[in-house]
Scaffold this motif. Structure first.
Motif, PDB file in Angstrom:
ATOM      1  N   LEU A  71     -77.560  23.784 127.993  1.00  0.00           N
ATOM      2  CA  LEU A  71     -76.831  24.131 126.777  1.00  0.00           C
ATOM      3  C   LEU A  71     -76.422  25.585 126.978  1.00  0.00           C
ATOM      4  N   VAL A  72     -75.126  25.809 127.054  1.00  0.00           N
ATOM      5  CA  VAL A  72     -74.604  27.096 127.530  1.00  0.00           C
ATOM      6  C   VAL A  72     -73.936  27.843 126.389  1.00  0.00           C
ATOM      7  N   GLY A  73     -74.306  29.106 126.206  1.00  0.00           N
ATOM      8  CA  GLY A  73     -73.679  29.918 125.160  1.00  0.00           C
ATOM      9  C   GLY A  73     -72.416  30.588 125.681  1.00  0.00           C
TER      10      GLY A  73
ATOM     11  N   GLU B  94     -80.702  30.044 116.090  1.00  0.00           N
ATOM     12  CA  GLU B  94     -79.909  30.907 115.199  1.00  0.00           C
ATOM     13  C   GLU B  94     -79.798  30.286 113.809  1.00  0.00           C
TER      14      GLU B  94
ATOM     15  N   GLY C  85     -80.175  29.277 127.484  1.00  0.00           N
ATOM     16  CA  GLY C  85     -80.577  30.679 127.361  1.00  0.00           C
ATOM     17  C   GLY C  85     -80.150  31.428 128.605  1.00  0.00           C
ATOM     18  N   SER C  86     -78.996  32.145 128.454  1.00  0.00           N
ATOM     19  CA  SER C  86     -78.473  32.981 129.546  1.00  0.00           C
ATOM     20  C   SER C  86     -78.216  32.209 130.847  1.00  0.00           C
TER      21      SER C  86
ATOM     22  N   GLU D 268     -84.646  26.060 124.477  1.00  0.00           N
ATOM     23  CA  GLU D 268     -84.013  27.386 124.502  1.00  0.00           C
ATOM     24  C   GLU D 268     -85.025  28.420 124.030  1.00  0.00           C
TER      25      GLU D 268
ATOM     26  N   ILE E  47     -81.983  34.008 124.701  1.00  0.00           N
ATOM     27  CA  ILE E  47     -80.642  33.729 124.177  1.00  0.00           C
ATOM     28  C   ILE E  47     -79.852  35.028 124.035  1.00  0.00           C
ATOM     29  N   GLY E  48     -78.779  35.107 124.793  1.00  0.00           N
ATOM     30  CA  GLY E  48     -77.874  36.258 124.697  1.00  0.00           C
ATOM     31  C   GLY E  48     -78.492  37.565 125.176  1.00  0.00           C
TER      32      GLY E  48
HETATM   33  C1  3PY Z   1     -77.169  30.644 124.627  1.00  0.00           C
HETATM   34  O1  3PY Z   1     -77.317  30.388 125.823  1.00  0.00           O
HETATM   35  O2  3PY Z   1     -76.826  31.770 124.235  1.00  0.00           O
HETATM   36  C2  3PY Z   1     -77.382  29.620 123.620  1.00  0.00           C
HETATM   37  O3  3PY Z   1     -77.913  29.916 122.574  1.00  0.00           O
HETATM   38  C3  3PY Z   1     -76.886  28.253 123.871  1.00  0.00           C
HETATM   39  O4  3PY Z   1     -77.062  27.452 122.743  1.00  0.00           O
END
Ligand code: 3PY
Length: 247
Positions: free
Chosen positions: A228-230, A95, A208-209, A163, A168-169
């Motif tokens: 790495l968790v969003g 991002e 990523g999700s 990621e 992502i998202g």
């Molecule tokens: C996500 O999982 O949305 C991320 O971008 C974590 O950084």
């Protein structure tokens, strides 16, 4: 033996109210065998570090400037992050690469500054869907690794997060084979550049999700040392489910 790491990236979410979730997480903290890192927006760093003081949960920033101080309106230096209580910083998230045009060189300069300030860096790499469809994933990741990671990196000051941008998202997750292929590739590249000792000690996160429902399968993949968790890191219950899957 690499310690597992669950890192939460709150992105541009969270007000002081969200700190209550953090305190709930600290209370629900399920495992002393997993390192946990929360990266809230900069406005909450200081209060998050205070709220979590005395717990095993560390606090990190989401970006820093490459300079130590100066005329950079709106920016934050690595020293300032450390001063606010951060021990880590996420760098090169897709991002930021997209919204702020950050290039590999910029990320390497920021990483140097962060390491010089004593911060651990979580350097993000990942391909777009077009790049994956064109079978360019490993070329892209290889270029991001060599361009973004500074020479002074060690297993102590570097974590790499893979990621895929398209995961992502979106709720889309690569297959376990796809995750394994990229993580094995990153490990091999780190070993080639830094030698086996350092290359094997750097932790590799998948991002990523990630959710409590898919975390165990992802964590069973070789060379996945955590996540790495969003969005799921914003809710104590979901994040502690992910930490649990790592334990
Ligand atoms: C996500 O999982 O949305 C991320 O971008 C974590 O950084």
């Amino acid at each position: 033996m690499r310690r597992k790491l669950a890192a939460g990236n709150w992105k541009m979410n969270g007000t002081a109210i969200a700190l209550a979730e953090l305190e709930a997480l600290a209370r629900a903290f399920p495992s002393p065998s997993v390192d946990v890192l929360i990266c809230p927006p900069a406005t909450l760093l200081h209060s998050a570090a205070k709220a979590l003081g005395g717990t095993d949960i560390a606090v990190g920033g989401q970006d820093c400037h490459a300079a130590t101080s100066g005329a950079h309106t709106g920016d934050i230096s690595a020293d300032m992050l450390a001063d606010a209580g951060a021990t880590s910083v996420i760098l090169g998230h897709s991002e930021r690469r997209e919204d702020h045009g950050e290039q590999n060189d910029d990320i390497r300069a920021k990483a140097r500054a962060a390491m010089d300030a004593g911060l651990k860096t979580v350097i993000c790499v990942g391909e777009s869907l077009e790049q994956r469809d064109a079978a360019n994933t490993l070329d892209i990741i290889g270029g991001q690794l060599s361009g973004s990671i500074p020479d002074q990196s060690t297993g102590e000051n570097l974590v790499v997060a893979y990621e895929p941008i398209w995961a992502i998202g979106t709720g889309k997750v690569p297959t376990l084979n796809e995750i394994g292929e990229v993580h094995d590739f990153i490990r091999a590249r780190l070993e080639r550049r830094f030698g086996e000792g350092v290359g094997r000690s750097v932790r590799l996160l998948y991002g990523g999700s990630v959710k409590p429902t898919n975390a165990s399968d992802i964590f069973a993949v070789s060379n996945v040392d955590g996540a790495l968790v969003g969005g799921a890191s914003l809710k104590a219950q979901d994040f502690s489910g992910i930490i649990d899957a790592l334990s």
